[in-house]
Design a protein around this motif. Structure first.
Motif, PDB file in Angstrom:
ATOM      1  N   UNK A  28       0.924  -1.524  -0.114  1.00  0.00           N
ATOM      2  CA  UNK A  28       0.083  -0.030   0.128  1.00  0.00           C
ATOM      3  C   UNK A  28       1.233   1.026   0.108  1.00  0.00           C
ATOM      4  N   UNK A  29       2.150   1.279   1.055  1.00  0.00           N
ATOM      5  CA  UNK A  29       2.804   2.427   1.045  1.00  0.00           C
ATOM      6  C   UNK A  29       3.195   2.390  -0.790  1.00  0.00           C
ATOM      7  N   UNK A  30       3.864   1.383  -1.470  1.00  0.00           N
ATOM      8  CA  UNK A  30       4.178   2.335  -2.854  1.00  0.00           C
ATOM      9  C   UNK A  30       3.161   2.750  -3.900  1.00  0.00           C
ATOM     10  N   UNK A  31       1.641   1.585  -3.342  1.00  0.00           N
ATOM     11  CA  UNK A  31       0.879   2.854  -4.548  1.00  0.00           C
ATOM     12  C   UNK A  31       0.501   3.574  -3.846  1.00  0.00           C
ATOM     13  N   UNK A  32       0.905   4.452  -2.874  1.00  0.00           N
ATOM     14  CA  UNK A  32       1.210   5.264  -1.897  1.00  0.00           C
ATOM     15  C   UNK A  32       1.969   6.416  -2.885  1.00  0.00           C
ATOM     16  N   UNK A  33       3.425   6.038  -3.015  1.00  0.00           N
ATOM     17  CA  UNK A  33       3.659   6.653  -3.532  1.00  0.00           C
ATOM     18  C   UNK A  33       3.741   6.872  -4.974  1.00  0.00           C
ATOM     19  N   UNK A  34       3.298   5.884  -5.541  1.00  0.00           N
ATOM     20  CA  UNK A  34       3.030   5.992  -6.897  1.00  0.00           C
ATOM     21  C   UNK A  34       1.545   7.341  -7.357  1.00  0.00           C
ATOM     22  N   UNK A  35       0.837   7.591  -6.844  1.00  0.00           N
ATOM     23  CA  UNK A  35      -0.452   8.028  -6.871  1.00  0.00           C
ATOM     24  C   UNK A  35       0.122   9.630  -6.271  1.00  0.00           C
ATOM     25  N   UNK A  36       1.054   9.652  -5.509  1.00  0.00           N
ATOM     26  CA  UNK A  36       1.469  10.935  -4.876  1.00  0.00           C
ATOM     27  C   UNK A  36       1.868  11.635  -5.941  1.00  0.00           C
ATOM     28  N   UNK A  37       2.751  11.267  -6.484  1.00  0.00           N
ATOM     29  CA  UNK A  37       4.029  11.643  -7.726  1.00  0.00           C
ATOM     30  C   UNK A  37       2.882  11.735  -8.775  1.00  0.00           C
ATOM     31  N   UNK A  38       2.436  10.494  -9.645  1.00  0.00           N
ATOM     32  CA  UNK A  38       1.457  11.122 -11.019  1.00  0.00           C
ATOM     33  C   UNK A  38       0.060  12.120 -10.165  1.00  0.00           C
ATOM     34  N   UNK A  39      -0.348  12.135  -9.113  1.00  0.00           N
ATOM     35  CA  UNK A  39      -1.248  14.013  -8.868  1.00  0.00           C
ATOM     36  C   UNK A  39       0.131  14.949  -8.642  1.00  0.00           C
ATOM     37  N   UNK A  40       0.949  14.843  -8.194  1.00  0.00           N
ATOM     38  CA  UNK A  40       1.917  16.399  -8.047  1.00  0.00           C
ATOM     39  C   UNK A  40       2.726  16.617  -9.401  1.00  0.00           C
ATOM     40  N   UNK A  41       3.041  15.527 -10.439  1.00  0.00           N
ATOM     41  CA  UNK A  41       3.520  15.747 -10.770  1.00  0.00           C
ATOM     42  C   UNK A  41       3.011  15.948 -12.572  1.00  0.00           C
TER      43      UNK A  41
END
Length: 88
Positions: A28-41
């Motif tokens: 879940x933490x890896x998915x959160x990192x991907x989602x955070x970067x997709x949203x902010x970048x």
């Protein structure tokens, strides 16, 4: 290799991974990192460095870190590449 367009350092909170079952927290933490970067970048394609994966999984699947510092680079083709940022 494509040229860099943008480069940012983010401190990504991973406390939402604590809401998952113990054996799913690192995933879940890896998915959160991907989602955070997709949203902010503002990109759909996010590539994570192996060092990020090792940092999240260092204490096992049930105890990921509460936050992680990541350096993200957006390439001209829209792909985001993330690597572990040095602690300062």
């Amino acid at each position: 290799m494509a040229e860099k367009m943008q480069e940012h350092v983010y401190i990504i909170p991973l406390r939402d991974a604590r809401r998952m079952p113990r054996w799913k927290r690192a995933n879940g933490a890896i998915k959160d990192i991907r989602n955070y970067l997709a949203k902010h970048m503002k990109s759909e394609e996010v590539k994570l460095d192996q060092a990020i994966n090792e940092k999240v999984w260092a204490r096992g699947s049930s105890k990921p870190p509460s936050k992680i510092r990541v350096r993200a680079m957006k390439m001209e083709d829209g792909q985001v590449q993330a690597e572990l940022a040095p602690e300062s």
